[in-house]
Design a protein around this motif. Structure first.
Motif, short mmCIF file in Angstrom:
data_model
loop_
_atom_site.label_atom_id
_atom_site.label_comp_id
_atom_site.label_asym_id
_atom_site.label_seq_id
_atom_site.Cartn_x
_atom_site.Cartn_y
_atom_site.Cartn_z
N LYS A 1 -51.92 34.84 23.93
CA LYS A 1 -50.98 35.85 24.42
C LYS A 1 -50.29 36.59 23.27
O LYS A 1 -49.71 37.67 23.48
CB LYS A 1 -49.94 35.21 25.33
N TYR A 2 -50.33 36.01 22.08
CA TYR A 2 -49.68 36.66 20.94
C TYR A 2 -50.62 37.59 20.18
O TYR A 2 -50.24 38.16 19.15
CB TYR A 2 -49.11 35.61 19.99
N GLY B 1 -43.12 36.80 12.92
CA GLY B 1 -43.43 35.37 12.97
C GLY B 1 -42.27 34.56 13.51
O GLY B 1 -42.46 33.67 14.36
N CYS B 2 -41.06 34.86 13.05
CA CYS B 2 -39.88 34.14 13.53
C CYS B 2 -39.63 34.41 15.00
O CYS B 2 -39.32 33.50 15.78
CB CYS B 2 -38.66 34.53 12.70
N ARG B 3 -39.76 35.66 15.39
CA ARG B 3 -39.51 36.02 16.78
C ARG B 3 -40.51 35.35 17.73
O ARG B 3 -40.13 34.79 18.76
CB ARG B 3 -39.58 37.54 16.95
N LEU B 4 -41.78 35.38 17.40
CA LEU B 4 -42.80 34.76 18.25
C LEU B 4 -42.63 33.25 18.30
O LEU B 4 -42.87 32.62 19.34
CB LEU B 4 -44.19 35.13 17.75
N ALA B 5 -42.20 32.66 17.19
CA ALA B 5 -41.93 31.22 17.19
C ALA B 5 -40.82 30.88 18.17
O ALA B 5 -40.88 29.88 18.90
CB ALA B 5 -41.56 30.75 15.79
N LEU C 1 -39.51 26.37 11.39
CA LEU C 1 -38.07 26.15 11.53
C LEU C 1 -37.49 26.98 12.68
O LEU C 1 -36.60 26.53 13.40
CB LEU C 1 -37.36 26.49 10.22
N SER C 2 -38.01 28.21 12.87
CA SER C 2 -37.53 29.05 13.96
C SER C 2 -37.84 28.41 15.30
O SER C 2 -37.00 28.43 16.22
CB SER C 2 -38.18 30.44 13.88
N ALA C 3 -39.03 27.85 15.43
CA ALA C 3 -39.39 27.17 16.69
C ALA C 3 -38.59 25.89 16.87
O ALA C 3 -38.13 25.58 17.98
CB ALA C 3 -40.89 26.86 16.69
N LEU D 1 -41.38 20.42 17.59
CA LEU D 1 -42.60 21.12 17.17
C LEU D 1 -43.82 20.51 17.84
O LEU D 1 -43.91 19.29 18.00
CB LEU D 1 -42.73 21.07 15.65
N ASN D 2 -44.77 21.38 18.21
CA ASN D 2 -46.01 20.92 18.80
C ASN D 2 -47.19 21.60 18.12
O ASN D 2 -47.02 22.37 17.16
CB ASN D 2 -46.02 21.18 20.31
N SER D 3 -48.40 21.35 18.61
CA SER D 3 -49.60 21.89 17.98
C SER D 3 -49.65 23.41 18.04
O SER D 3 -50.21 24.06 17.15
CB SER D 3 -50.85 21.30 18.62
N GLN D 4 -49.06 24.00 19.09
CA GLN D 4 -49.06 25.45 19.19
C GLN D 4 -48.17 26.08 18.13
O GLN D 4 -48.52 27.12 17.55
CB GLN D 4 -48.63 25.88 20.59
N ALA D 5 -47.02 25.47 17.86
CA ALA D 5 -46.14 25.99 16.81
C ALA D 5 -46.81 25.89 15.44
O ALA D 5 -46.72 26.81 14.61
CB ALA D 5 -44.82 25.21 16.81
#
Length: 250
Positions: free
Chosen positions: A123-124, A170-174, A53-55, A61-65
């Motif tokens: 990168k994360y 998790g929310c921030r990185l999204a 939801l954050s992303a 939304l994509n496969s990375q999210a």
């Protein structure tokens, strides 16, 4: 009830669950043979849902999210399994001992790294590794404290490290993945951390309304739309069900 609120991301949540499910079966058998995996609880979906939801506030939304949502859950599962390990081996069921659970927890940590690599979001690794270090420090504090968990300030410190920091991160990185600005990423971090504090404290039957209120304040600083509305519904539903009744201890 939660399923209805999360209907807008049902497909992506299932994709994240599919990534996780593929790791449960190894050559030696299903991981449920070696440790206690608790299916069907609030903790199975809340972290991946917040990431998605954050992303989704900022981009489709994509496969990375989806992969990031699965990674956050891998970290949670590893930490939960390690947290439930007893100090001494217990005769009988090996799931109540310590070697199998520790190995399975370590396996989940390794899978989070693999998942980052497979989906091009390595990168994360650095920020997630820092989060894991803080979670481990929280676990050490909890074990050291013993009966000290009755100290409210110490308990909040432990919950922040063991639970809230993963929610916030998790929310921030999204948000970063989806193109959110630095200000918006900070709002997402505050949102996730506050909600994580409420979830963590609910497991100790502590008051959570203040932290849920903080989560709603942080939410107001994010772009409007369906995903923000869904996050608000999720927070208010958690609040309505009074957390302690809705959440099974992970």
């Amino acid at each position: 009830m939660f399923e209805r609120v999360l209907a807008p991301i049902k497909a992506e949540l299932q994709e994240a669950q599919n990534i996780l499910a593929k790791t449960y079966q190894i050559r030696a058998g299903h991981l449920g043979r070696f440790t206690r995996l608790i299916p069907g609880s609030f903790h199975d979906f809340i972290r991946p849902a917040l990431v998605l939801l954050s992303a989704r506030i900022f981009a489709p939304l994509n496969s990375q999210a989806v992969a990031l949502a699965a990674v956050i859950q891998f970290i949670y599962l590893a930490a939960r399994i390690h947290r439930n390990v007893r100090e001494c081996a217990v005769p009988g069921d090996p799931k109540d001992g310590y070697q199998f659970p520790v190995l399975v927890g370590d396996y989940f940590y390794s899978r989070f790294f693999t998942c980052l690599c497979d989906h091009g979001v390595v990168k994360y690794l650095n920020p997630l590794s820092r989060i894991i270090c803080e979670m481990s420090k929280g676990g050490i504090l909890r074990v050291q404290s013993g009966d000290g968990l009755q100290n409210a300030d110490l308990l909040k410190q432990i919950v922040f490290k063991e639970t809230a920091i993963l929610f916030g991160g998790g929310c921030r990185l999204a948000g970063d993945l989806a193109g959110a600005s630095e200000r918006e990423q900070k709002a997402l971090d505050r949102l996730g951390t506050s909600f994580g504090m409420a979830v963590g404290l609910s497991e100790y039957a502590q008051e959570t309304n203040g932290y849920l209120g903080e989560a709603l304040v942080a939410l107001a600083g994010l772009p409007p739309g369906e995903s923000r509305d869904t996050l608000e519904q999720l927070i208010r539903l958690f609040q309505k069900q009074n957390a302690g009744l809705a959440v099974q201890v992970g």
